[in-house]
Design a protein around this motif. Sequence first.
Motif: not given
Length: 424
Positions: A203, A219, A223, A225-226, A233, A235, A395
């Motif tokens: 992730r 991104i 991609t 959400p980490w 959400d 990323r 981000y």
Amino acid sequence: MTASDPQVTIERWSRDDLPLLEWANTPEMTRHLGGPETPDEIDRRHARYLVSWESGDAEMYRIEVGGRPAGGIGFWEVEHNGAPAYEAGWNVLPEAQGRGVATDALRLLIAHVRRRGDRSLLVAYPWAENAASSALCRRAGFEHRGSSTGPWRGAEATFENWVLDMSPQESAGREPDVDERFETLDRARWWPFYTPHWSSRERSAARFTTGPHGLALRIDEDTPPWAPDLDGDLRVSHLQTGQYSGPPGSGVGQHRFRDGLVVREPQPEWRLWLAQHGTIEVRMAAIRHPDAMTAFWPIGFEDAPDDCGEICIAEIFGSEIDDDGGWVGVGVKPQNDPRLRADFEKIRVEGDLTAMHDYAVEWEADRLRFFIDGRWVKTVAQRIDYPVQLMLDVYEFPRSDGARDVSALPHVLRVEHVRTTPAS
């Protein structure tokens, strides 16, 4: 200041500001200045404040809190140890004290001196008994350079000497130990995952390209959400130069950004490219989009729990970029280091922030000096004395309605180089 306090501003001193000098001319307010002045002396001071703007050798301002007068602040030409400097002085009325007004006003004054750019030293000489003013100097990044005694209004007084070094970045004759140009991604330097111990490598994996023009971190529409249960959400596409975390189920790991975190996926320990003192710099281009943020923020390697402070060299929100420039966040964030205090501010930079700019810190034993395009912008007089790893990322923040602007994707952070230079 708290979130509920009105905004502090400083405005050019005007003919209508004589009452401010009269309100401040009390025994209590002047106890560290030798006592009140006579009415004639106050009138002459007021006249000097007005004339100084015309002569250009000083700038005096009215401090306002929520549009109401709260004191005065300014700077004027002096020499310090034979070098040209500006001296700063201030006062804050009793009803506005204890709320961070002086701190905010001094930061605004420093910004005026920085933009003026004709002297690289700003000094202040509070009386030795004036502990509050010395504390304010320390918070603003001034360094204490001893004390001195001299004549003052027909008597002798002892002053503390506080100096803010605003000289430009010094790079002549100093060679970097690492000059990363990103022709390829060197796995001996970079770990392409965003603190994967709190999530997973799958992730948190970076999306990127490298080549003759440097690095492009991106991104994409797909991609993920980490860490959706921890960070919604959000990323991220990210590179870091170290990795340290404990066994699964433990709370041991770098960048403990919230309480209750536990390691989910065990990670190897990597000490790839760590720095301790010297110069750290990046050349990168920000993203102008309200959902995007780019950042370069070395953090403590954190093999000891307290060694986790952040040196924020550049933090740029796309929502804070406009046609004429934008705001760049710089400074120190303690994260979970109890020895540090937050000293972070946003610096206005004119010009296109989506073009390449240089962001750097000169990190010494007891201070950190921050630069944008080689010009000094901030000093933090604190001690960080442990290795840091480099953190470089873009981000994408979630919107409250859950929508994404897929037409703007990919969000791409472009980086020409990252360098570290050992302390001389």
